[in-house]
Design an enzyme around this catalytic site. Sequence first.
Site, PDB file in Angstrom:
ATOM      1  N   THR A  88       0.844  -1.192   0.000  1.00  0.00           N
ATOM      2  CA  THR A  88       0.000   0.000   0.000  1.00  0.00           C
ATOM      3  C   THR A  88       0.879   1.242   0.000  1.00  0.00           C
ATOM      4  O   THR A  88       1.862   1.319   0.727  1.00  0.00           O
ATOM      5  CB  THR A  88      -0.929   0.009   1.223  1.00  0.00           C
ATOM      6  OG1 THR A  88      -1.752  -1.162   1.189  1.00  0.00           O
ATOM      7  CG2 THR A  88      -1.826   1.235   1.217  1.00  0.00           C
ATOM      8  N   ILE A 124       4.965  -1.229   2.694  1.00  0.00           N
ATOM      9  CA  ILE A 124       4.615   0.175   2.518  1.00  0.00           C
ATOM     10  C   ILE A 124       5.369   0.697   1.297  1.00  0.00           C
ATOM     11  O   ILE A 124       6.591   0.592   1.215  1.00  0.00           O
ATOM     12  CB  ILE A 124       4.986   1.004   3.759  1.00  0.00           C
ATOM     13  CG1 ILE A 124       4.192   0.523   4.986  1.00  0.00           C
ATOM     14  CG2 ILE A 124       4.739   2.485   3.498  1.00  0.00           C
ATOM     15  CD1 ILE A 124       2.693   0.711   4.871  1.00  0.00           C
ATOM     16  N   LYS A 125       4.621   1.255   0.347  1.00  0.00           N
ATOM     17  CA  LYS A 125       5.219   1.767  -0.887  1.00  0.00           C
ATOM     18  C   LYS A 125       5.525   3.257  -0.729  1.00  0.00           C
ATOM     19  O   LYS A 125       4.656   4.037  -0.334  1.00  0.00           O
ATOM     20  CB  LYS A 125       4.263   1.552  -2.067  1.00  0.00           C
ATOM     21  CG  LYS A 125       4.000   0.093  -2.361  1.00  0.00           C
ATOM     22  CD  LYS A 125       2.880  -0.094  -3.367  1.00  0.00           C
ATOM     23  CE  LYS A 125       3.248   0.356  -4.756  1.00  0.00           C
ATOM     24  NZ  LYS A 125       2.170   0.040  -5.740  1.00  0.00           N
ATOM     25  N   ILE A 126       6.760   3.613  -1.059  1.00  0.00           N
ATOM     26  CA  ILE A 126       7.223   4.996  -0.887  1.00  0.00           C
ATOM     27  C   ILE A 126       7.946   5.427  -2.160  1.00  0.00           C
ATOM     28  O   ILE A 126       8.706   4.659  -2.751  1.00  0.00           O
ATOM     29  CB  ILE A 126       8.164   5.109   0.327  1.00  0.00           C
ATOM     30  CG1 ILE A 126       7.407   4.784   1.626  1.00  0.00           C
ATOM     31  CG2 ILE A 126       8.797   6.483   0.409  1.00  0.00           C
ATOM     32  CD1 ILE A 126       8.287   4.728   2.862  1.00  0.00           C
TER      33      ILE A 126
END
Length: 310
Positions: A88, A124-126
């Site tokens: 996400t 976690i997508k950054i």
Amino acid sequence: MGSQPANALGTLQDAGTKFKPSEGTTNPSLLYSAAQNPAYYHLLIRAIKYAKSLSISLPSEERLQLAAEFLAVQFGTEIYKLTGRVSTEVDVIHSFNKEATIAAALRMISLYAAQGVPKDKVRIKISATWEGIKAASFLTHEHGISVLITIVFGMVQAITAAEAGVACIAPYVGRISDWHKAQGMTGGDKGVEIVRDMQNYLRKYGYGTKVMGASFRNTEQVKQLAGTDLLTISPVVLELLEKEKGDFGPCLTSESAQAADLPKVSYINDENAFRWAFNMDACAVEKSAEAMRKFAEDSKKLEGLLAEML
């Protein structure tokens, strides 16, 4: 092999039944598309209830951003039920703010925990900015969070993310290829070549970061990058692969990594060197900015849907 939902969770559900993907992922564009599907109206209702539960002192813009974040986790939870792992994305508006990125990531991990999704099943997508990579390093080493650095278009982003120790990077094969074709490049597939270099480099120098190739335009790109750690492939391309005859083996191996003529460099402790190398890669500069603008636009559209319901 990761599989990406196309326009709605139903697509992923169909693909999950047939192809058994190892994980699923979302981004703002996919979320906005899925949010318009009546089948998921109940998830929007949950987000609205969440927004109304927030402090009345919060500015309306922040309230909508938090509601959209909550909605992303609701969709992500449904994907987790199908695949056992979900990625996400932190709102791209935080891409140049390390502290805001960290805060958003920790909020999402807490929201997932409240849904019964364990931390070790969430990535976690950054964004692959300097600030994003630094935030990812902190989340990885101080909180044990699995981070996927996304919007990767150049070697400097891949190398710095690997130096930061993140779990995965997601280079956009098709979009890199598209950019070079638009510049008049002929002969070979530049998207494949650049992602091949990323994979070989990380293996050659022993980094634990996995390459998760994304944005495939056709089956040939997939076959040329066979042997990459992970591949995010749409159900459409998976269907085409299934129809093709003949077997194909890995093109990327430990042997190809050791044979690659890729000198070792470092950026993680030199912001100026990172920014200069990034600036010198026109494809990375232009496509990264384009991707962030598009994701930001769709995030605002999603917030608009929520605002109408509020």
